[in-house]
Design a protein around this motif. Structure first.
Motif, mmCIF file in Angstrom:
data_model
loop_
_atom_site.group_PDB
_atom_site.id
_atom_site.type_symbol
_atom_site.label_atom_id
_atom_site.label_comp_id
_atom_site.label_asym_id
_atom_site.label_seq_id
_atom_site.Cartn_x
_atom_site.Cartn_y
_atom_site.Cartn_z
ATOM 1 N N VAL A 201 -32.804 63.486 100.291
ATOM 2 C CA VAL A 201 -31.664 62.670 99.912
ATOM 3 C C VAL A 201 -32.147 61.234 99.967
ATOM 4 O O VAL A 201 -32.956 60.877 100.831
ATOM 5 C CB VAL A 201 -30.472 62.865 100.876
ATOM 6 N N GLU A 202 -31.688 60.384 99.047
ATOM 7 C CA GLU A 202 -32.157 59.005 99.001
ATOM 8 C C GLU A 202 -31.046 58.015 99.346
ATOM 9 O O GLU A 202 -29.868 58.256 99.073
ATOM 10 C CB GLU A 202 -32.678 58.667 97.600
ATOM 11 N N ALA A 203 -31.465 56.883 99.940
ATOM 12 C CA ALA A 203 -30.570 55.752 100.173
ATOM 13 C C ALA A 203 -31.370 54.473 99.973
ATOM 14 O O ALA A 203 -32.511 54.370 100.442
ATOM 15 C CB ALA A 203 -29.983 55.802 101.580
ATOM 16 N N GLY A 204 -30.763 53.509 99.279
ATOM 17 C CA GLY A 204 -31.464 52.279 98.951
ATOM 18 C C GLY A 204 -31.227 51.139 99.918
ATOM 19 O O GLY A 204 -31.847 50.082 99.798
ATOM 20 N N ASP A 205 -30.327 51.320 100.891
ATOM 21 C CA ASP A 205 -30.093 50.276 101.883
ATOM 22 C C ASP A 205 -29.514 50.906 103.151
ATOM 23 O O ASP A 205 -29.211 52.099 103.191
ATOM 24 C CB ASP A 205 -29.160 49.175 101.346
ATOM 25 N N GLY A 206 -29.359 50.075 104.176
ATOM 26 C CA GLY A 206 -28.920 50.585 105.470
ATOM 27 C C GLY A 206 -27.530 51.168 105.461
ATOM 28 O O GLY A 206 -27.266 52.201 106.090
ATOM 29 N N GLU A 207 -26.601 50.525 104.769
ATOM 30 C CA GLU A 207 -25.229 51.019 104.733
ATOM 31 C C GLU A 207 -25.159 52.380 104.047
ATOM 32 O O GLU A 207 -24.450 53.285 104.502
ATOM 33 C CB GLU A 207 -24.330 50.006 104.038
ATOM 34 N N ALA A 208 -25.905 52.519 102.951
ATOM 35 C CA ALA A 208 -25.944 53.812 102.258
ATOM 36 C C ALA A 208 -26.577 54.873 103.146
ATOM 37 O O ALA A 208 -26.191 56.049 103.109
ATOM 38 C CB ALA A 208 -26.707 53.686 100.943
ATOM 39 N N ALA A 209 -27.557 54.466 103.965
ATOM 40 C CA ALA A 209 -28.205 55.418 104.875
ATOM 41 C C ALA A 209 -27.219 55.965 105.896
ATOM 42 O O ALA A 209 -27.174 57.174 106.149
ATOM 43 C CB ALA A 209 -29.381 54.739 105.578
ATOM 44 N N LEU A 210 -26.435 55.087 106.494
ATOM 45 C CA LEU A 210 -25.456 55.534 107.492
ATOM 46 C C LEU A 210 -24.434 56.480 106.867
ATOM 47 O O LEU A 210 -24.051 57.487 107.475
ATOM 48 C CB LEU A 210 -24.754 54.328 108.104
ATOM 49 N N ALA A 211 -24.003 56.171 105.638
ATOM 50 C CA ALA A 211 -23.057 57.047 104.944
ATOM 51 C C ALA A 211 -23.686 58.406 104.659
ATOM 52 O O ALA A 211 -23.043 59.453 104.804
ATOM 53 C CB ALA A 211 -22.581 56.390 103.657
ATOM 54 N N ALA A 212 -24.973 58.404 104.260
ATOM 55 C CA ALA A 212 -25.652 59.663 103.941
ATOM 56 C C ALA A 212 -25.835 60.533 105.180
ATOM 57 O O ALA A 212 -25.745 61.760 105.108
ATOM 58 C CB ALA A 212 -27.009 59.376 103.295
ATOM 59 N N VAL A 213 -26.100 59.909 106.322
ATOM 60 C CA VAL A 213 -26.236 60.691 107.557
ATOM 61 C C VAL A 213 -24.922 61.386 107.894
ATOM 62 O O VAL A 213 -24.895 62.550 108.303
ATOM 63 C CB VAL A 213 -26.693 59.788 108.721
ATOM 64 N N ARG A 214 -23.810 60.684 107.677
ATOM 65 C CA ARG A 214 -22.507 61.292 107.978
ATOM 66 C C ARG A 214 -22.196 62.460 107.053
ATOM 67 O O ARG A 214 -21.668 63.485 107.491
ATOM 68 C CB ARG A 214 -21.410 60.225 107.850
ATOM 69 N N THR A 215 -22.526 62.316 105.767
ATOM 70 C CA THR A 215 -22.131 63.338 104.793
ATOM 71 C C THR A 215 -23.167 64.440 104.614
ATOM 72 O O THR A 215 -22.809 65.592 104.373
ATOM 73 C CB THR A 215 -21.839 62.687 103.428
ATOM 74 N N GLN A 216 -24.446 64.092 104.719
ATOM 75 C CA GLN A 216 -25.514 65.059 104.426
ATOM 76 C C GLN A 216 -26.102 65.713 105.669
ATOM 77 O O GLN A 216 -26.736 66.753 105.571
ATOM 78 C CB GLN A 216 -26.643 64.362 103.644
ATOM 79 N N GLN A 217 -25.957 65.069 106.826
ATOM 80 C CA GLN A 217 -26.504 65.580 108.085
ATOM 81 C C GLN A 217 -27.972 65.995 107.940
ATOM 82 O O GLN A 217 -28.323 67.169 108.117
ATOM 83 C CB GLN A 217 -25.660 66.752 108.592
ATOM 84 N N PHE B 114 -42.463 65.206 99.568
ATOM 85 C CA PHE B 114 -41.685 66.150 100.374
ATOM 86 C C PHE B 114 -41.305 67.386 99.554
ATOM 87 O O PHE B 114 -41.254 68.498 100.075
ATOM 88 C CB PHE B 114 -40.427 65.477 100.921
ATOM 89 N N GLY B 115 -41.020 67.181 98.266
ATOM 90 C CA GLY B 115 -40.699 68.310 97.406
ATOM 91 C C GLY B 115 -41.851 69.302 97.322
ATOM 92 O O GLY B 115 -41.642 70.523 97.344
ATOM 93 N N LYS B 116 -43.080 68.776 97.216
ATOM 94 C CA LYS B 116 -44.254 69.658 97.174
ATOM 95 C C LYS B 116 -44.396 70.457 98.465
ATOM 96 O O LYS B 116 -44.941 71.567 98.457
ATOM 97 C CB LYS B 116 -45.522 68.831 96.935
ATOM 98 N N ARG C 170 -39.444 55.443 97.266
ATOM 99 C CA ARG C 170 -38.583 56.621 97.415
ATOM 100 C C ARG C 170 -39.049 57.739 96.493
ATOM 101 O O ARG C 170 -39.093 58.910 96.888
ATOM 102 C CB ARG C 170 -37.125 56.261 97.106
ATOM 103 N N GLN C 171 -39.410 57.381 95.264
ATOM 104 C CA GLN C 171 -39.853 58.392 94.298
ATOM 105 C C GLN C 171 -41.127 59.084 94.783
ATOM 106 O O GLN C 171 -41.261 60.312 94.674
ATOM 107 C CB GLN C 171 -40.084 57.743 92.940
ATOM 108 N N LEU C 172 -42.078 58.302 95.314
ATOM 109 C CA LEU C 172 -43.323 58.886 95.831
ATOM 110 C C LEU C 172 -43.041 59.889 96.946
ATOM 111 O O LEU C 172 -43.605 60.984 96.983
ATOM 112 C CB LEU C 172 -44.243 57.783 96.354
ATOM 113 N N LEU C 173 -42.138 59.509 97.855
ATOM 114 C CA LEU C 173 -41.854 60.375 98.995
ATOM 115 C C LEU C 173 -41.030 61.592 98.598
ATOM 116 O O LEU C 173 -41.228 62.687 99.130
ATOM 117 C CB LEU C 173 -41.142 59.577 100.085
#
Length: 234
Positions: free
Chosen positions: A30-46, A22-24, A15-18
């Motif tokens: 936005v980062e997520a460390g597992d699938g459940e966190a990913a689904l939550a991030a999609v809902r909140t961060q779009q 992407f920053g460059k 995640r840090q490498l990417l």
């Protein structure tokens, strides 16, 4: 406005490498460390794109992809830690737009992601709305990235829409898989023929569910051509 990339991987080093890569390139992350966190991030961060690892604990990337596709059409780019083509093809068939195999070059991930984002954004019209494409009962709106067969809207991923638009633009022409890859990513881009076949299977399945069984013709040993788009079986 900057585009936002959701990076989903249980390895914080990746995640840090990417995030750095992407920053460059001027993209927010936005980062997520597992699938459940990913689904939550999609809902909140779009996010505008999800970079998604396949092999994660608790909920793997394939299941995350299934759930995201049930909710919408956010572009998905798979990171595969398995040198197993079945996993990658299954990911494409579930609706992912592209993939790379670990270990990968962060610059390649960014380049491929930028290509997906460009296709998502499309080309803004210079003066007037882009011409709607029609063939048989099929209608494509390149500005809205929508596909309709008769009165039924067919939900497509960015890659599926781009392939279909390529075929509709020259309905009498047979496109080889390499020609389709060039339209998707530019000349010299390395993805397998089987990936294109998976996207075409997705197109056929989605349109068959809408009642159109003749969306794409296969010309054995050559490639693909747009079908009659009348609804009849080929």
């Amino acid at each position: 406005m900057p585009r936002t990339i959701l990076i989903v991987d249980d390895d914080p080093h990746i995640r840090q490498l990417l995030v750095f890569a992407f920053g460059k390139a001027g993209l927010d992350t936005v980062e997520a460390g597992d699938g459940e966190a990913a689904l939550a991030a999609v809902r909140t961060q779009q996010p505008d794109l999800v970079v998604l690892d396949i092999n994660m604990p608790r909920m793997d990337g394939l299941e995350v992809c299934r759930r995201l596709r049930a909710q919408g059409d956010v572009p998905i780019f798979f990171l595969s830690s398995r040198d197993d083509e079945i996993d990658r093809v299954l990911g494409i068939e579930l609706g992912a737009d592209d993939y790379v195999v670990k270990p990968f070059s962060p610059r390649e991930v960014v380049a491929r992601s930028m290509a997906i984002l460009r296709r998502t954004a499309g080309k803004p019209p210079a003066v007037e709305k882009a011409v709607t494409l029609r063939h048989g009962e099929l209608m494509l709106d390149p500005d809205a990235w929508t596909a309709t067969w008769r009165d039924t809207s067919v939900s497509l991923t960015v890659t599926e829409f781009t392939i279909l638009r390529t075929l509709v633009s020259m309905p009498a022409r047979i496109f080889s898989r390499d020609m389709i890859i060039d339209r998707l990513h530019g000349p010299g881009f390395a993805i397998t023929d089987r990936t294109i076949d998976s996207h075409v299977r997705n197109l056929r399945r989605k349109f068959a569910e809408a009642g159109c069984a003749d969306i794409v013709e296969t010309r054995a040993g050559v490639g693909y051509r747009l079908g009659n788009c009348t609804g009849a079986a080929p």
